[in-house]
Motif scaffolding. Structure first.
Motif, PDB file in Angstrom:
ATOM      1  N   VAL A  11       0.968  -0.898  -0.732  1.00  0.00           N
ATOM      2  CA  VAL A  11       0.355  -0.097  -0.046  1.00  0.00           C
ATOM      3  C   VAL A  11       0.836   1.127  -0.093  1.00  0.00           C
ATOM      4  O   VAL A  11       1.477   1.793   1.246  1.00  0.00           O
ATOM      5  N   PHE A  12       0.580   2.361  -1.070  1.00  0.00           N
ATOM      6  CA  PHE A  12       1.569   3.038  -1.300  1.00  0.00           C
ATOM      7  C   PHE A  12       0.706   4.414  -0.574  1.00  0.00           C
ATOM      8  O   PHE A  12      -0.278   4.581  -1.220  1.00  0.00           O
ATOM      9  N   ARG A  13       1.903   4.770   0.004  1.00  0.00           N
ATOM     10  CA  ARG A  13       0.940   6.753   0.884  1.00  0.00           C
ATOM     11  C   ARG A  13       2.537   7.406   0.401  1.00  0.00           C
ATOM     12  O   ARG A  13       2.595   8.853   1.482  1.00  0.00           O
ATOM     13  N   THR A  14       3.021   7.325  -0.756  1.00  0.00           N
ATOM     14  CA  THR A  14       4.366   8.410  -0.963  1.00  0.00           C
ATOM     15  C   THR A  14       4.539   7.921  -2.448  1.00  0.00           C
ATOM     16  O   THR A  14       3.996   7.540  -3.109  1.00  0.00           O
ATOM     17  N   GLU A  15       5.294   8.709  -2.949  1.00  0.00           N
ATOM     18  CA  GLU A  15       4.839   8.520  -4.867  1.00  0.00           C
ATOM     19  C   GLU A  15       5.894   7.608  -5.551  1.00  0.00           C
ATOM     20  O   GLU A  15       5.867   8.147  -7.102  1.00  0.00           O
ATOM     21  N   ASP A  16       5.935   7.105  -5.059  1.00  0.00           N
ATOM     22  CA  ASP A  16       7.331   6.086  -5.497  1.00  0.00           C
ATOM     23  C   ASP A  16       6.938   5.082  -6.714  1.00  0.00           C
ATOM     24  O   ASP A  16       6.084   3.933  -6.293  1.00  0.00           O
ATOM     25  N   TYR A  17       6.875   6.085  -7.642  1.00  0.00           N
ATOM     26  CA  TYR A  17       6.223   5.089  -8.823  1.00  0.00           C
ATOM     27  C   TYR A  17       7.142   4.109  -8.936  1.00  0.00           C
ATOM     28  O   TYR A  17       6.265   2.895  -9.866  1.00  0.00           O
ATOM     29  N   ALA A  18       8.335   3.746  -8.898  1.00  0.00           N
ATOM     30  CA  ALA A  18       9.682   2.651  -9.608  1.00  0.00           C
ATOM     31  C   ALA A  18       8.995   1.683  -8.560  1.00  0.00           C
ATOM     32  O   ALA A  18       9.056   0.290  -9.435  1.00  0.00           O
ATOM     33  N   GLY A  19       8.656   1.924  -7.676  1.00  0.00           N
ATOM     34  CA  GLY A  19       8.726   0.485  -6.844  1.00  0.00           C
ATOM     35  C   GLY A  19       7.266   0.363  -6.908  1.00  0.00           C
ATOM     36  O   GLY A  19       7.145  -1.004  -6.669  1.00  0.00           O
ATOM     37  N   ARG A  20       6.217   0.535  -7.636  1.00  0.00           N
ATOM     38  CA  ARG A  20       5.016  -0.037  -7.969  1.00  0.00           C
ATOM     39  C   ARG A  20       5.204  -0.531  -9.109  1.00  0.00           C
ATOM     40  O   ARG A  20       4.975  -1.609  -9.213  1.00  0.00           O
ATOM     41  N   LYS A  21       6.128   0.068 -10.013  1.00  0.00           N
ATOM     42  CA  LYS A  21       5.867  -0.611 -11.168  1.00  0.00           C
ATOM     43  C   LYS A  21       7.199  -2.386 -11.109  1.00  0.00           C
ATOM     44  O   LYS A  21       6.757  -3.650 -11.441  1.00  0.00           O
ATOM     45  N   ARG A  22       7.727  -1.661 -10.743  1.00  0.00           N
ATOM     46  CA  ARG A  22       8.782  -3.615 -10.304  1.00  0.00           C
ATOM     47  C   ARG A  22       7.959  -4.414  -9.396  1.00  0.00           C
ATOM     48  O   ARG A  22       7.846  -5.523  -9.768  1.00  0.00           O
ATOM     49  N   LEU A  23       7.208  -3.933  -8.668  1.00  0.00           N
ATOM     50  CA  LEU A  23       6.169  -4.778  -7.913  1.00  0.00           C
ATOM     51  C   LEU A  23       5.942  -5.553  -8.819  1.00  0.00           C
ATOM     52  O   LEU A  23       4.708  -6.712  -8.848  1.00  0.00           O
ATOM     53  N   GLU A  24       4.316  -4.366  -9.971  1.00  0.00           N
ATOM     54  CA  GLU A  24       3.302  -5.029 -10.738  1.00  0.00           C
ATOM     55  C   GLU A  24       4.409  -6.129 -11.577  1.00  0.00           C
ATOM     56  O   GLU A  24       3.614  -7.047 -11.885  1.00  0.00           O
ATOM     57  N   GLU A  25       5.521  -5.901 -11.648  1.00  0.00           N
ATOM     58  CA  GLU A  25       6.477  -6.781 -13.161  1.00  0.00           C
ATOM     59  C   GLU A  25       6.441  -8.158 -12.426  1.00  0.00           C
ATOM     60  O   GLU A  25       6.480  -8.807 -13.230  1.00  0.00           O
ATOM     61  N   ARG A  26       6.642  -8.550 -11.369  1.00  0.00           N
ATOM     62  CA  ARG A  26       7.042  -9.029 -10.628  1.00  0.00           C
ATOM     63  C   ARG A  26       5.249 -10.177 -10.825  1.00  0.00           C
ATOM     64  O   ARG A  26       5.181 -11.336  -9.681  1.00  0.00           O
ATOM     65  N   GLY A  27       4.025  -9.576 -10.496  1.00  0.00           N
ATOM     66  CA  GLY A  27       2.800  -9.944 -10.575  1.00  0.00           C
ATOM     67  C   GLY A  27       1.970  -9.797  -9.392  1.00  0.00           C
ATOM     68  O   GLY A  27       1.317 -10.068  -8.888  1.00  0.00           O
ATOM     69  N   GLY A  28       2.755  -8.554  -8.264  1.00  0.00           N
ATOM     70  CA  GLY A  28       2.491  -8.659  -6.771  1.00  0.00           C
ATOM     71  C   GLY A  28       1.518  -6.923  -7.462  1.00  0.00           C
ATOM     72  O   GLY A  28       1.145  -6.732  -8.603  1.00  0.00           O
ATOM     73  N   ARG A  29       0.800  -6.494  -6.623  1.00  0.00           N
ATOM     74  CA  ARG A  29      -0.224  -5.782  -5.670  1.00  0.00           C
ATOM     75  C   ARG A  29      -0.414  -4.455  -6.245  1.00  0.00           C
ATOM     76  O   ARG A  29       0.089  -4.629  -4.476  1.00  0.00           O
ATOM     77  N   ALA A  30      -0.389  -3.405  -6.070  1.00  0.00           N
ATOM     78  CA  ALA A  30      -0.168  -2.167  -5.638  1.00  0.00           C
ATOM     79  C   ALA A  30      -1.198  -1.664  -5.730  1.00  0.00           C
ATOM     80  O   ALA A  30      -2.649  -1.742  -5.962  1.00  0.00           O
ATOM     81  N   PHE A  31      -1.414  -0.561  -4.635  1.00  0.00           N
ATOM     82  CA  PHE A  31      -2.738   0.545  -4.123  1.00  0.00           C
ATOM     83  C   PHE A  31      -1.891   0.922  -3.804  1.00  0.00           C
ATOM     84  O   PHE A  31      -0.927   2.080  -2.816  1.00  0.00           O
ATOM     85  N   ASN A  32      -2.091   2.588  -4.782  1.00  0.00           N
ATOM     86  CA  ASN A  32      -2.633   2.867  -5.996  1.00  0.00           C
ATOM     87  C   ASN A  32      -1.467   1.574  -6.531  1.00  0.00           C
ATOM     88  O   ASN A  32       0.059   1.725  -6.718  1.00  0.00           O
ATOM     89  N   ASN A  33      -2.074   1.491  -8.276  1.00  0.00           N
ATOM     90  CA  ASN A  33      -1.022   1.415  -8.825  1.00  0.00           C
ATOM     91  C   ASN A  33      -0.125   2.100  -9.641  1.00  0.00           C
ATOM     92  O   ASN A  33      -0.669   2.956  -9.236  1.00  0.00           O
ATOM     93  N   ALA A  34       1.191   1.404 -10.418  1.00  0.00           N
ATOM     94  CA  ALA A  34       2.126   2.569 -10.991  1.00  0.00           C
ATOM     95  C   ALA A  34       1.219   3.850 -11.996  1.00  0.00           C
ATOM     96  O   ALA A  34       1.824   4.676 -11.751  1.00  0.00           O
ATOM     97  N   GLN A  35       0.825   2.675 -12.519  1.00  0.00           N
ATOM     98  CA  GLN A  35      -0.553   4.024 -13.750  1.00  0.00           C
ATOM     99  C   GLN A  35      -0.832   5.338 -12.986  1.00  0.00           C
ATOM    100  O   GLN A  35      -0.472   6.371 -13.145  1.00  0.00           O
ATOM    101  N   THR A  36      -1.294   4.916 -11.999  1.00  0.00           N
ATOM    102  CA  THR A  36      -1.978   5.912 -10.848  1.00  0.00           C
ATOM    103  C   THR A  36      -0.774   6.483 -10.087  1.00  0.00           C
ATOM    104  O   THR A  36      -0.987   7.909  -9.929  1.00  0.00           O
ATOM    105  N   GLY A  37       0.057   6.257  -9.575  1.00  0.00           N
ATOM    106  CA  GLY A  37       1.232   6.699  -9.342  1.00  0.00           C
ATOM    107  C   GLY A  37       2.166   8.124 -10.077  1.00  0.00           C
ATOM    108  O   GLY A  37       2.302   8.539  -9.570  1.00  0.00           O
ATOM    109  N   MET A  38       1.772   7.682 -10.847  1.00  0.00           N
ATOM    110  CA  MET A  38       2.633   8.528 -12.283  1.00  0.00           C
ATOM    111  C   MET A  38       1.780   9.894 -12.527  1.00  0.00           C
ATOM    112  O   MET A  38       2.128  10.681 -12.943  1.00  0.00           O
ATOM    113  N   ILE A  39       0.466  10.060 -13.306  1.00  0.00           N
ATOM    114  CA  ILE A  39      -0.043  10.538 -13.627  1.00  0.00           C
ATOM    115  C   ILE A  39      -0.753  11.612 -12.313  1.00  0.00           C
ATOM    116  O   ILE A  39      -0.692  12.272 -12.503  1.00  0.00           O
TER     117      ILE A  39
END
Length: 218
Positions: A11-39
């Motif tokens: 669960v991300f309460r920071t802006e960390d886009y790169a961390g979300r992206k890596r997590l999703e690339e490994r099949g993990g689940r990010a709240f919010n997802n990387a695309q939301t973090g970027m935009i």
């Protein structure tokens, strides 16, 4: 960016886009997802994204020579109204750019109604609360900068547009902010790491609501 190699869910309460992206690339689940973090953490990307959806914002440019005055000058990466300034003319804008940085600046037409906006708290693409922020002493309505907040009924047009944004981004918990041209709500920002002090000030436990949502998704 955090090392999340040992985790399947974060669960991300920071802006960390790169961390979300890596997590999703490994099949993990990010709240919010990387695309939301970027935009949601880049106003320029947010305006370009919503424009493609046919959602209007106040006219803006990132080219200083195209700015019309008076205008709002703000950092594309700013939060909480701290890097948002009023410029009456080019000279004032140039002084502001020393703080914001010309490469990060957005120049935007002021809304007709100043010191007022509405934040739609969206959870899983559905509205949970709508909060009106008012500040009679500033063109910035941020609660952290002295704005008053109260729960209101949501303007239908704003709700339709917020749902459209959330549907495209597949975001979990965000704030969608609208300013007002008279009575017309105009898209202003997507808040990825959305502040919840306004909810707590109205007796609403945002952390519990979000935790129950996450539990339901897992």
């Amino acid at each position: 960016s955090e090392d999340l190699s040992e985790y399947d869910v974060a669960v991300f309460r920071t802006e960390d886009y790169a961390g979300r992206k890596r997590l999703e690339e490994r099949g993990g689940r990010a709240f919010n997802n990387a695309q939301t973090g970027m935009i949601g953490n880049d106003k320029k990307l947010a305006y370009e994204f919503t424009a493609k959806l046919g959602i209007a914002s106040c006219e803006w440019t990132s080219v200083s020579d195209e700015a019309e005055y008076p205008c709002i000058v703000k950092s594309r990466f700013g939060h909480g109204g701290k890097e948002v300034f009023w410029a009456n003319d080019r000279r004032e804008a140039e002084e502001i750019l020393k703080e914001v940085g010309a490469e990060n600046a957005i120049f935007q037409r002021p809304a007709k109604t100043l010191g007022k906006d509405a934040r739609l708290y969206m959870l899983g693409g559905e509205l949970i609360f709508c909060v009106e922020r008012l500040n009679p002493h500033s063109f910035k309505s941020n609660f952290s900068l002295g704005g008053r907040a109260r729960l209101i009924g949501c303007p239908p047009t704003a709700l339709d547009q917020a749902k459209q944004i959330c549907n495209e981004l597949k975001c979990d918990f965000v704030g969608i902010d609208f300013i007002f041209d008279g009575d017309t709500p105009i898209f202003n920002e997507i808040e990825d790491v959305v502040g919840t002090r306004m909810l707590y000030s109205n007796g609403i436990d945002a952390a519990e609501i979000y935790a129950n949502y996450i539990r339901g998704r897992l």
